[in-house]
Scaffold this motif. Structure first.
Motif, PDB file in Angstrom:
ATOM      1  N   GLY A 162       0.793  -1.214   0.000  1.00 52.37           N
ATOM      2  CA  GLY A 162       0.000   0.000   0.000  1.00 52.37           C
ATOM      3  C   GLY A 162       0.829   1.268   0.000  1.00 52.37           C
ATOM      4  O   GLY A 162       2.023   1.283   0.344  1.00 52.37           O
ATOM      5  N   ALA A 163       0.191   2.357  -0.375  1.00 54.68           N
ATOM      6  CA  ALA A 163       0.851   3.651  -0.531  1.00 54.68           C
ATOM      7  C   ALA A 163       1.546   4.103   0.749  1.00 54.68           C
ATOM      8  O   ALA A 163       1.088   3.825   1.860  1.00 54.68           O
ATOM      9  CB  ALA A 163      -0.170   4.702  -0.965  1.00 54.68           C
ATOM     10  N   HIS A 164       2.671   4.792   0.573  1.00 58.60           N
ATOM     11  CA  HIS A 164       3.459   5.390   1.655  1.00 58.60           C
ATOM     12  C   HIS A 164       4.112   4.339   2.554  1.00 58.60           C
ATOM     13  O   HIS A 164       4.614   4.676   3.632  1.00 58.60           O
ATOM     14  CB  HIS A 164       2.599   6.326   2.516  1.00 58.60           C
ATOM     15  CG  HIS A 164       1.954   7.435   1.749  1.00 58.60           C
ATOM     16  ND1 HIS A 164       2.654   8.538   1.336  1.00 58.60           N
ATOM     17  CD2 HIS A 164       0.673   7.591   1.312  1.00 58.60           C
ATOM     18  CE1 HIS A 164       1.826   9.354   0.680  1.00 58.60           C
ATOM     19  NE2 HIS A 164       0.634   8.798   0.650  1.00 58.60           N
ATOM     20  N   PRO A 179      -1.307   0.298   3.579  1.00 58.80           N
ATOM     21  CA  PRO A 179      -0.734   1.646   3.440  1.00 58.80           C
ATOM     22  C   PRO A 179      -0.096   2.127   4.743  1.00 58.80           C
ATOM     23  O   PRO A 179      -0.529   1.765   5.837  1.00 58.80           O
ATOM     24  CB  PRO A 179      -1.955   2.507   3.087  1.00 58.80           C
ATOM     25  CG  PRO A 179      -2.910   1.558   2.445  1.00 58.80           C
ATOM     26  CD  PRO A 179      -2.707   0.252   3.150  1.00 58.80           C
ATOM     27  N   PHE A 180       0.950   2.906   4.585  1.00 57.89           N
ATOM     28  CA  PHE A 180       1.655   3.612   5.665  1.00 57.89           C
ATOM     29  C   PHE A 180       2.571   2.701   6.495  1.00 57.89           C
ATOM     30  O   PHE A 180       3.347   3.195   7.310  1.00 57.89           O
ATOM     31  CB  PHE A 180       0.675   4.307   6.630  1.00 57.89           C
ATOM     32  CG  PHE A 180      -0.370   5.131   5.958  1.00 57.89           C
ATOM     33  CD1 PHE A 180      -0.026   6.303   5.293  1.00 57.89           C
ATOM     34  CD2 PHE A 180      -1.701   4.759   5.989  1.00 57.89           C
ATOM     35  CE1 PHE A 180      -0.993   7.087   4.665  1.00 57.89           C
ATOM     36  CE2 PHE A 180      -2.680   5.527   5.371  1.00 57.89           C
ATOM     37  CZ  PHE A 180      -2.325   6.685   4.711  1.00 57.89           C
ATOM     38  N   VAL A 181       2.514   1.389   6.324  1.00 55.98           N
ATOM     39  CA  VAL A 181       3.226   0.462   7.202  1.00 55.98           C
ATOM     40  C   VAL A 181       4.711   0.414   6.860  1.00 55.98           C
ATOM     41  O   VAL A 181       5.105   0.379   5.695  1.00 55.98           O
ATOM     42  CB  VAL A 181       2.618  -0.952   7.115  1.00 55.98           C
ATOM     43  CG1 VAL A 181       3.507  -1.993   7.780  1.00 55.98           C
ATOM     44  CG2 VAL A 181       1.227  -0.963   7.748  1.00 55.98           C
ATOM     45  N   GLN A 227     -13.112  -5.988  13.094  1.00 55.58           N
ATOM     46  CA  GLN A 227     -13.262  -4.973  14.125  1.00 55.58           C
ATOM     47  C   GLN A 227     -12.331  -3.785  13.871  1.00 55.58           C
ATOM     48  O   GLN A 227     -12.706  -2.626  14.089  1.00 55.58           O
ATOM     49  CB  GLN A 227     -12.983  -5.583  15.501  1.00 55.58           C
ATOM     50  CG  GLN A 227     -14.040  -6.572  15.955  1.00 55.58           C
ATOM     51  CD  GLN A 227     -13.618  -7.332  17.203  1.00 55.58           C
ATOM     52  OE1 GLN A 227     -12.435  -7.626  17.415  1.00 55.58           O
ATOM     53  NE2 GLN A 227     -14.590  -7.669  18.045  1.00 55.58           N
ATOM     54  N   SER A 228     -11.119  -4.092  13.402  1.00 55.48           N
ATOM     55  CA  SER A 228     -10.171  -3.017  13.060  1.00 55.48           C
ATOM     56  C   SER A 228     -10.736  -2.130  11.965  1.00 55.48           C
ATOM     57  O   SER A 228     -10.654  -0.893  12.036  1.00 55.48           O
ATOM     58  CB  SER A 228      -8.838  -3.613  12.603  1.00 55.48           C
ATOM     59  OG  SER A 228      -8.213  -4.348  13.618  1.00 55.48           O
ATOM     60  N   LYS A 229     -11.327  -2.741  10.937  1.00 47.20           N
ATOM     61  CA  LYS A 229     -11.903  -1.962   9.836  1.00 47.20           C
ATOM     62  C   LYS A 229     -13.022  -1.042  10.334  1.00 47.20           C
ATOM     63  O   LYS A 229     -13.151   0.104   9.888  1.00 47.20           O
ATOM     64  CB  LYS A 229     -12.398  -2.907   8.747  1.00 47.20           C
ATOM     65  CG  LYS A 229     -11.263  -3.579   7.980  1.00 47.20           C
ATOM     66  CD  LYS A 229     -11.713  -4.818   7.221  1.00 47.20           C
ATOM     67  CE  LYS A 229     -12.668  -4.532   6.129  1.00 47.20           C
ATOM     68  NZ  LYS A 229     -12.983  -5.752   5.341  1.00 47.20           N
ATOM     69  N   ALA A 230     -13.829  -1.537  11.262  1.00 47.88           N
ATOM     70  CA  ALA A 230     -14.906  -0.706  11.803  1.00 47.88           C
ATOM     71  C   ALA A 230     -14.347   0.498  12.557  1.00 47.88           C
ATOM     72  O   ALA A 230     -14.858   1.624  12.428  1.00 47.88           O
ATOM     73  CB  ALA A 230     -15.794  -1.550  12.710  1.00 47.88           C
ATOM     74  N   LEU A 250      -9.260   1.565   3.906  1.00 49.64           N
ATOM     75  CA  LEU A 250     -10.404   0.654   3.819  1.00 49.64           C
ATOM     76  C   LEU A 250     -10.490  -0.001   2.440  1.00 49.64           C
ATOM     77  O   LEU A 250     -10.831  -1.185   2.327  1.00 49.64           O
ATOM     78  CB  LEU A 250     -11.690   1.410   4.132  1.00 49.64           C
ATOM     79  CG  LEU A 250     -11.832   1.898   5.582  1.00 49.64           C
ATOM     80  CD1 LEU A 250     -13.088   2.743   5.740  1.00 49.64           C
ATOM     81  CD2 LEU A 250     -11.851   0.719   6.563  1.00 49.64           C
ATOM     82  N   GLU A 251     -10.180   0.763   1.395  1.00 49.55           N
ATOM     83  CA  GLU A 251     -10.165   0.172   0.048  1.00 49.55           C
ATOM     84  C   GLU A 251      -9.133  -0.925  -0.031  1.00 49.55           C
ATOM     85  O   GLU A 251      -9.398  -2.006  -0.582  1.00 49.55           O
ATOM     86  CB  GLU A 251      -9.873   1.256  -0.993  1.00 49.55           C
ATOM     87  CG  GLU A 251      -9.849   0.778  -2.434  1.00 49.55           C
ATOM     88  CD  GLU A 251      -8.549   0.102  -2.863  1.00 49.55           C
ATOM     89  OE1 GLU A 251      -8.607  -0.864  -3.661  1.00 49.55           O
ATOM     90  OE2 GLU A 251      -7.471   0.519  -2.383  1.00 49.55           O
TER      91      GLU A 251
END
Length: 265
Positions: A162-164, A179-181, A227-230, A250-251
């Motif tokens: 993912g990005a970044h 992303p971001f990881v 649960q993380s997504k929520a 989320l995407e």
């Protein structure tokens, strides 16, 4: 006329802008298209249905557009498409796509791709990425915008980064990296988020705070992925400046859930 060294061999069918330069002993095939301002170093082989955009700088000893290293490949049409303003350092090997992956290997714009990078068939690379020496992508890998891959990073087939995101030296990425990881290890494990990189790219304090909260939901709270997504979705309300960042996360989590690789933990 393009500036072509006398020892280079450029097929009459190739389409080169008048401002393209081609170094000594380079071979360019009949289905190659190269836009203006691009320079090709000596001893390169550019073949297949390869399209190269404007203002790229391609150094010596690159192989671009060769057929895939895929035993299933039977000569079907495939392409390599490279965007604009990319730097491609020595000894890169970028293969064309296959029918099973959409038929296109694609590199976006403004990427910095160092020596010995391998892009297998059907890889998709976004914009503003940096691949250090010997970063290796297996087939069907997707690398999103602003990713930094440390030297000798290896990415498993069908994996998305993912990005970044960022990987450390010698990382082996066997699962999707959100992303971001920032990750390291063999196999890769998530260590933090790329906070310094985000600040350098102008992320506000509120957006960085949202990324910290996403990291906590994914990796620190000991809850399920659903649960993380929520929890991440709720951040769009509490951190309105980060709505696009939340939507991107989320995407990513939704798109990669259909693939059995899982995510980097």
């Amino acid at each position: 006329m393009a500036q072509i060294h006398p020892t280079a061999i450029v097929d009459a069918g190739a389409q080169l802008d008048d401002s393209v330069t081609v170094g000594a002993y380079t071979l360019i095939g009949p289905h190659v298209k190269i836009a203006g301002g691009t320079s090709i170093g000596p001893h390169c082989v550019i073949e297949g249905h390869t399209t190269i955009g404007r203002d790229n700088r391609i150094f010596q000893f690159n192989s671009l557009g060769a057929i895939p290293q895929d035993k299933k490949y039977a000569g079907e049409p495939g392409e390599l498409i490279i965007g604009e303003r990319n730097t491609i350092r020595e000894f890169g090997t970028y293969n064309i796509g296959t029918p099973g992956g959409g038929g296109v290997t694609r590199v976006g714009n403004d990427n910095w791709l160092m020596a010995y990078v391998h892009l297998a068939h059907d890889c998709i690379v976004g914009n503003h990425t940096t691949f250090a020496n010997n970063a290796q992508m297996a087939g069907h890998v997707q690398v999103d915008d602003w990713v930094i891959l440390g030297g000798f990073t290896n990415v498993h087939q069908f994996v998305r980064i993912g990005a970044h995101g960022m990987t450390a030296l010698g990382t082996v990425v066997l699962a999707h990296q959100p992303p971001f990881v920032m990750s390291e290890g063999q196999p890769a494990r998530a260590r933090s988020m790329n906070f310094e990189g985000l600040r350098r790219r102008g992320f506000s304090a509120e957006r960085v705070s949202a990324v910290k909260a996403m990291h906590k939901a994914l990796y620190r709270d000991g809850i399920t992925l659903e649960q993380s997504k929520a929890r991440i979705a709720e951040l769009a309300q509490s951190h309105p400046a980060a709505q696009a960042d939340v939507a991107m996360m989320l995407e990513f989590l939704g798109a990669t859930s259909t693939n059995d690789r899982g995510i980097v933990r």
